[in-house]
Design an enzyme around this catalytic site. Structure first.
Site, PDB file in Angstrom:
ATOM      1  N   PHE A  56       0.811  -1.223   0.000  1.00  0.00           N
ATOM      2  CA  PHE A  56       0.000   0.000   0.000  1.00  0.00           C
ATOM      3  C   PHE A  56       0.839   1.264   0.000  1.00  0.00           C
ATOM      4  CE2 PHE A  56       0.975  -0.373   4.499  1.00  0.00           C
ATOM      5  CZ  PHE A  56       1.156   0.947   4.898  1.00  0.00           C
ATOM      6  N   LYS A  63      -1.132  -7.864  -8.533  1.00  0.00           N
ATOM      7  CA  LYS A  63      -2.053  -7.917  -7.402  1.00  0.00           C
ATOM      8  C   LYS A  63      -1.650  -6.789  -6.458  1.00  0.00           C
ATOM      9  CE  LYS A  63      -2.812  -8.820  -3.610  1.00  0.00           C
ATOM     10  NZ  LYS A  63      -3.324  -7.871  -2.531  1.00  0.00           N
ATOM     11  N   GLU A  91      -5.095  -3.957  -1.608  1.00  0.00           N
ATOM     12  CA  GLU A  91      -6.530  -3.667  -1.621  1.00  0.00           C
ATOM     13  C   GLU A  91      -6.857  -2.387  -0.862  1.00  0.00           C
ATOM     14  OE1 GLU A  91      -5.877  -6.881   1.600  1.00  0.00           O
ATOM     15  OE2 GLU A  91      -4.967  -6.176  -0.263  1.00  0.00           O
ATOM     16  N   ARG A  92      -5.854  -1.799  -0.187  1.00  0.00           N
ATOM     17  CA  ARG A  92      -6.113  -0.565   0.574  1.00  0.00           C
ATOM     18  C   ARG A  92      -6.136   0.667  -0.321  1.00  0.00           C
ATOM     19  NH1 ARG A  92      -1.769  -1.903   5.391  1.00  0.00           N
ATOM     20  NH2 ARG A  92      -2.788  -3.788   6.187  1.00  0.00           N
ATOM     21  N   SER A 144       5.806  -6.840   4.304  1.00  0.00           N
ATOM     22  CA  SER A 144       6.415  -7.139   5.595  1.00  0.00           C
ATOM     23  C   SER A 144       7.256  -8.409   5.511  1.00  0.00           C
ATOM     24  CB  SER A 144       5.331  -7.305   6.664  1.00  0.00           C
ATOM     25  OG  SER A 144       4.593  -8.494   6.434  1.00  0.00           O
ATOM     26  N   CYS A 204       9.752   1.776   3.642  1.00  0.00           N
ATOM     27  CA  CYS A 204      10.737   0.763   4.038  1.00  0.00           C
ATOM     28  C   CYS A 204      12.142   1.343   4.074  1.00  0.00           C
ATOM     29  CB  CYS A 204      10.685  -0.441   3.102  1.00  0.00           C
ATOM     30  SG  CYS A 204      11.252  -0.093   1.426  1.00  0.00           S
ATOM     31  N   GLU A 260       9.539  -3.283  13.301  1.00  0.00           N
ATOM     32  CA  GLU A 260       9.300  -2.190  12.360  1.00  0.00           C
ATOM     33  C   GLU A 260       7.986  -1.511  12.747  1.00  0.00           C
ATOM     34  OE1 GLU A 260       9.490  -1.449   7.576  1.00  0.00           O
ATOM     35  OE2 GLU A 260       8.519  -3.282   8.268  1.00  0.00           O
TER      36      GLU A 260
END
Length: 500
Positions: A150, A174, A177-178, A227, A282, A385
């Protein structure tokens, strides 16, 4: 009325058939602004089938013609920059300048991929043996897929699909979805740029779609960013299914501040790298490591007023907003939970943003800035994190101790050192076991013609993202050894024979 989004399959928007949807929020207001369909395994299979049919013709297309599609795509991205950035900001929450940066860093990788004809050249050896020539070819894998996060809904999809498509593959994206709208818009622009239908498919979904990608026999390779626990899962399951897989996970990026550093420069760098995009990067600096108590005291003294002046608000509040909300209510709760754990475990909370409220946006997912001092490596805020606007300060007694902190952490994405000492900088860059290193540069993201990738538990796989590694990842090498029998050229006569 809440907008209902779609997939992008076969060159057009296709409504979801699974009956399952996820809410897409406006993070600034907390309101649901759209619903995105979550694909079933059958829908994913249909997208792969269409992609496989289209890919054969695309692979046979001259690489220079493939590159021209990307050239036109760059023009269209620049044309629609404002619209893309506004949509990105509305779904993600980041400021418009940050959204434009998201798009621009993806665009730069697309520009690099325009050089595909050169990057796809093979090697040739003539006379490898008597009458023997040997040459290699780089050929596409077929249908490949990308599972993207996202936090960079434009940049990372482009990092994945641009080199894959330039190499002659078809690509299944893909996205998160957020914030799925920008990836759909990118697919439409690729179609407008001349990409054949079916070469870029966008399949929205959750774990069901991810597992379908991992298990589908028609998908040859998978790229992932997210993640570390999910990266490990995707890498192990994808590899077990015989796929080529590259996964990039979480980070805990340390910035070492030496006693001789320009403290104003270091403080400015830490504020931008630690709090920009609400820390949802990140490559964010989340750990400051000043060497010596005097250095630490001077650094904290410089940081506090800068952090307290940060303007937090929605992207619509003007160009002077420093950062916006985090992406979901769950993300906000996790960040504040980790902040509380830092307090409970004995860290000193120098700047406390726990009670931050933005008038008129009380239901938004805003998190105030936090600064910790005297953090120790056993604390949760150091080990995990946080992915939020939280900067931890770990005081080191020496350069070697500071270097050891960065090297001992299980994450190894990015790191930086601020110093005027060239010897210290060279030693740090040489010894630290981290994939991307900045010297007086707080966010050392490589340019598009170098490669991006971490070490340790920040990356899984042998090849990095973008740069030359991307063309290695999305192609396989075929080597041909050719031998032609001698004497064929003697079969014709090119002069009149003398009469007997």
């Amino acid at each position: 009325m809440t907008e209902e989004l779609a997939h992008w399959i076969g060159g057009k928007r296709v409504s979801g058939r699974s009956g399952r949807f996820a809410d897409v929020f406006n993070p600034a207001t907390g309101e649901v602004q759209a619903r995105v369909p979550l694909a079933s395994a059958d829908e994913l299979d249909e997208a792969v089938r269409i992609a496989a049919e289209a890919q054969r013709g695309w692979a046979a297309t001259n690489p220079q013609r493939r590159a021209r599609v990307l050239m036109e795509f760059v023009r269209l991205l620049n044309r629609d920059m404002e619209k893309l950035a506004e949509t990105l900001s509305r779904e993600h929450g980041k400021t418009v300048p940050d959204a434009k940066g998201d798009i621009q860093r993806g665009l730069e990788v697309v520009e690099f991929c325009i050089g595909a004809p050169h990057l796809l050249k093979g090697e040739f050896t003539d006379s490898a043996g008597p009458g023997i020539d040997m040459y290699s070819m780089r050929q596409p894998l077929g249908v490949v897929a990308g599972i993207t996060p996202f936090n960079f809904p434009a940049m990372i999809p482009m990092w994945k699909f641009a080199p894959a498509i330039a190499c002659g593959n078809a690509f299944i994206l893909k996205p998160s979805e957020r914030d799925p709208s920008v990836p759909l818009m990118l697919a439409e622009l690729m179609e407008e740029a001349g990409l054949p239908a079916g070469i870029l498919q966008v399949v929205n979904g959750d774990k069901e779609a991810v597992d379908a990608i991992l298990d589908h026999p028609g998908i040859m390779a998978i790229g992932f960013v997210g993640s570390t626990p999910i990266a490990e899962y995707i890498y192990s399951r994808g590899c077990a299914n015989g796929k080529r897989v590259q996964c990039f996970g979480g980070a805990k990026n340390h910035m070492i501040v030496m006693p001789d550093a320009d403290m104003d420069q270091a403080a400015d760098a830490l504020v931008g790298a630690g709090y920009g995009a609400a820390g949802e990067r990140c490559m964010a600096i989340s750990v400051a490591v000043p060497v010596g108590d005097e250095t630490a005291d001077r650094l904290i003294e410089k940081l506090v007023p800068r952090i307290e002046k940060l303007k937090v608000g929605p992207y619509t509040a003007g160009g002077d907003v420093d950062y916006g909300p985090v992406v979901t209510a769950e993300a906000k709760d996790k960040i504040l939970g980790l902040v509380q754990s830092g307090v409970d475990q004995g860290a000193e909370l120098v700047v406390d943003g726990r009670d931050f409220q933005l008038q008129g946006y009380e239901s938004g997912f805003f998190v105030g800035p936090h600064l910790f001092d005297r953090v120790t490596p056993d604390m949760d805020i150091y080990r995990e994190e946080i992915f939020g606007p939280v900067l931890s300060t770990v005081r080191a007694g020496s350069y070697e101790e500071a270097l050891g902190l960065a090297m001992d952490h299980e994450m190894g994405n990015g790191t930086a050192i601020f110093t005027r000492d060239g010897d210290a900088a060279r030693d740090f860059a040489s010894r630290v076991n981290v994939g991307m290193v900045g010297i007086n540069v707080p966010i050392p993201v490589p340019l598009a013609y170098h490669t991006f990738g971490g070490w340790k538990k920040s990356a899984f796989g042998d090849l990095n993202q973008h740069g030359p590694d991307a063309f290695r990842f999305y192609t396989r090498t075929k080597t041909v050894t050719a031998r032609w029998p001698s004497g064929l050229k003697e079969g014709g006569e090119f002069h009149f024979k003398a009469m007997d």
